[in-house]
Design a protein around this motif. Structure first.
Motif, short mmCIF file in Angstrom:
data_model
loop_
_atom_site.label_atom_id
_atom_site.label_comp_id
_atom_site.label_asym_id
_atom_site.label_seq_id
_atom_site.Cartn_x
_atom_site.Cartn_y
_atom_site.Cartn_z
N PRO A 178 30.27 6.98 -1.88
CA PRO A 178 29.63 8.24 -1.50
C PRO A 178 29.36 9.10 -2.73
CG PRO A 178 31.62 7.82 -0.19
CD PRO A 178 31.56 6.78 -1.26
N PRO A 179 28.46 10.02 -2.64
CA PRO A 179 27.72 10.45 -1.45
C PRO A 179 26.51 9.56 -1.19
CG PRO A 179 27.10 11.84 -3.30
CD PRO A 179 28.16 10.88 -3.80
N HIS A 180 26.07 9.54 0.05
CA HIS A 180 24.90 8.75 0.44
C HIS A 180 23.72 9.65 0.76
CE1 HIS A 180 27.97 5.49 1.63
NE2 HIS A 180 27.55 5.30 0.42
N ASP A 181 23.58 10.71 -0.01
CA ASP A 181 22.44 11.61 0.19
C ASP A 181 21.21 11.03 -0.50
OD1 ASP A 181 22.22 12.71 -2.67
OD2 ASP A 181 24.30 13.22 -2.17
N ASN A 234 18.67 7.63 -7.10
CA ASN A 234 19.16 7.26 -8.43
C ASN A 234 19.67 5.83 -8.45
OD1 ASN A 234 18.51 9.75 -9.51
ND2 ASN A 234 20.51 10.63 -9.04
N LYS A 235 20.37 5.42 -7.41
CA LYS A 235 20.89 4.05 -7.34
C LYS A 235 19.74 3.05 -7.27
CE LYS A 235 24.27 1.07 -6.88
NZ LYS A 235 25.25 0.85 -7.94
N ILE A 236 18.77 3.30 -6.40
CA ILE A 236 17.62 2.40 -6.26
C ILE A 236 16.85 2.32 -7.58
CG2 ILE A 236 15.39 2.05 -5.10
CD1 ILE A 236 17.68 1.39 -3.25
N LYS A 237 16.60 3.46 -8.23
CA LYS A 237 15.88 3.45 -9.51
C LYS A 237 16.63 2.62 -10.55
CE LYS A 237 15.11 7.72 -10.71
NZ LYS A 237 14.78 9.16 -10.87
N THR A 238 17.95 2.77 -10.60
CA THR A 238 18.77 2.00 -11.54
C THR A 238 18.65 0.50 -11.26
OG1 THR A 238 20.33 3.83 -11.76
CG2 THR A 238 21.13 1.64 -12.39
N LEU A 239 18.71 0.13 -9.99
CA LEU A 239 18.61 -1.30 -9.63
C LEU A 239 17.23 -1.86 -9.92
CD1 LEU A 239 20.65 -1.23 -6.29
CD2 LEU A 239 21.35 -2.25 -8.47
N LEU A 240 16.19 -1.10 -9.60
CA LEU A 240 14.83 -1.56 -9.87
C LEU A 240 14.62 -1.82 -11.36
CD1 LEU A 240 12.72 0.79 -7.54
CD2 LEU A 240 13.34 -1.61 -7.14
N CYS A 241 15.16 -0.93 -12.19
CA CYS A 241 15.05 -1.12 -13.65
C CYS A 241 15.88 -2.31 -14.11
CB CYS A 241 15.50 0.14 -14.38
SG CYS A 241 14.32 1.50 -14.21
N SER A 260 18.71 10.77 5.29
CA SER A 260 18.80 10.67 3.83
C SER A 260 17.75 9.69 3.29
CB SER A 260 20.20 10.25 3.40
OG SER A 260 20.55 9.02 3.98
N ASN A 261 17.34 8.74 4.11
CA ASN A 261 16.33 7.78 3.67
C ASN A 261 14.95 8.43 3.53
OD1 ASN A 261 18.13 5.70 3.45
ND2 ASN A 261 17.75 4.92 5.51
N ASN A 262 14.68 9.46 4.33
CA ASN A 262 13.40 10.18 4.17
C ASN A 262 13.35 10.85 2.81
OD1 ASN A 262 12.52 9.45 6.73
ND2 ASN A 262 13.41 11.26 7.68
N SER A 263 14.47 11.46 2.42
CA SER A 263 14.55 12.09 1.10
C SER A 263 14.46 11.04 0.00
CB SER A 263 15.87 12.86 1.00
OG SER A 263 16.06 13.38 -0.28
N LEU A 264 15.14 9.91 0.19
CA LEU A 264 15.10 8.81 -0.77
C LEU A 264 13.65 8.37 -0.99
CD1 LEU A 264 15.93 6.14 -2.30
CD2 LEU A 264 16.32 5.17 -0.04
N VAL A 265 12.92 8.14 0.07
CA VAL A 265 11.54 7.66 -0.04
C VAL A 265 10.66 8.71 -0.73
CG1 VAL A 265 9.47 7.02 1.28
CG2 VAL A 265 11.69 6.05 1.88
N TYR A 266 10.82 9.97 -0.37
CA TYR A 266 10.03 11.03 -0.99
C TYR A 266 10.28 11.05 -2.50
CZ TYR A 266 8.28 15.65 -2.17
OH TYR A 266 7.61 16.69 -2.75
N ASN A 267 11.56 11.03 -2.90
CA ASN A 267 11.92 11.08 -4.33
C ASN A 267 11.46 9.82 -5.06
OD1 ASN A 267 13.19 13.54 -3.92
ND2 ASN A 267 15.19 12.61 -3.62
N LEU A 268 11.67 8.67 -4.44
CA LEU A 268 11.29 7.41 -5.07
C LEU A 268 9.77 7.32 -5.23
CD1 LEU A 268 12.47 4.77 -6.19
CD2 LEU A 268 12.19 3.79 -3.90
N LYS A 269 9.06 7.76 -4.20
CA LYS A 269 7.60 7.74 -4.24
C LYS A 269 7.09 8.62 -5.40
CE LYS A 269 4.42 7.66 -0.52
NZ LYS A 269 3.95 8.24 0.74
N SER A 270 7.68 9.80 -5.53
CA SER A 270 7.29 10.71 -6.62
C SER A 270 7.54 10.06 -7.97
CB SER A 270 8.07 12.02 -6.53
OG SER A 270 7.75 12.69 -5.35
#
Length: 155
Positions: free
Chosen positions: A3-6, A12-19, A37-47
């Protein structure tokens, strides 16, 4: 992931893994359930990915909702409509499986009505719709055995 899973932490975790996997420039879509939290994840990742011009069609297809999750939500809503029946079947299955003596008595009823005992009486996990389906399917298959058990067992 601890945690946290916000949305920000997940991003940040997805970006780290993608790199780390060297695929940050070839992402077409990401499949997620309906957690907020996935809606926020997608918005941030998309940006983030749009800044690097790494998205196909400007990310129009980035967020794909998990079909299994959607189907589960739909089926759970449908099961609420027959909740009384499902509850009775669930309690009957629990009763028949509660002790070795009851299991044996139910097996005798299955033999008496000439059904295949190897098919098995299934107990569901209420949060998994397919297990509820399997329980109902097995209970329907053994409906004659239930009738025989009702005559043999006053409980």
């Amino acid at each position: 992931m601890p945690p946290p899973h916000d949305g920000v932490s997940l991003t940040n975790k997805i970006k780290t893994l993608l790199c780390a996997w060297k695929i940050e420039n070839i992402i077409f879509s990401i499949t997620l359930d309906n957690a907020s939290s996935n809606n926020s994840l997608v918005y941030n990742l998309k940006s983030h990915l749009n800044i690097n011009k790494a998205l196909f069609c400007d990310g129009e297809f980035l967020h794909i909702r998990c079909c299994a999750h959607i189907i589960n939500l739909i089926v759970q809503d449908g099961l609420k409509e027959i909740d009384g029946v499902v509850h009775k079947v669930r309690e009957s299955v629990k009763y028949a499986r509660a002790s070795q003596t009851r299991k044996q008595k139910f097996l005798e009823c299955i033999k008496r009505v000439h059904l295949d005992s190897k098919r098995g009486l299934r107990q569901d996990v209420p949060t998994r719709w397919n297990s509820t389906y399997l329980m109902l399917d097995s209970a329907i298959y053994y409906r004659l055995a239930w009738t025989a058990l009702e005559l043999a067992d006053s409980n």
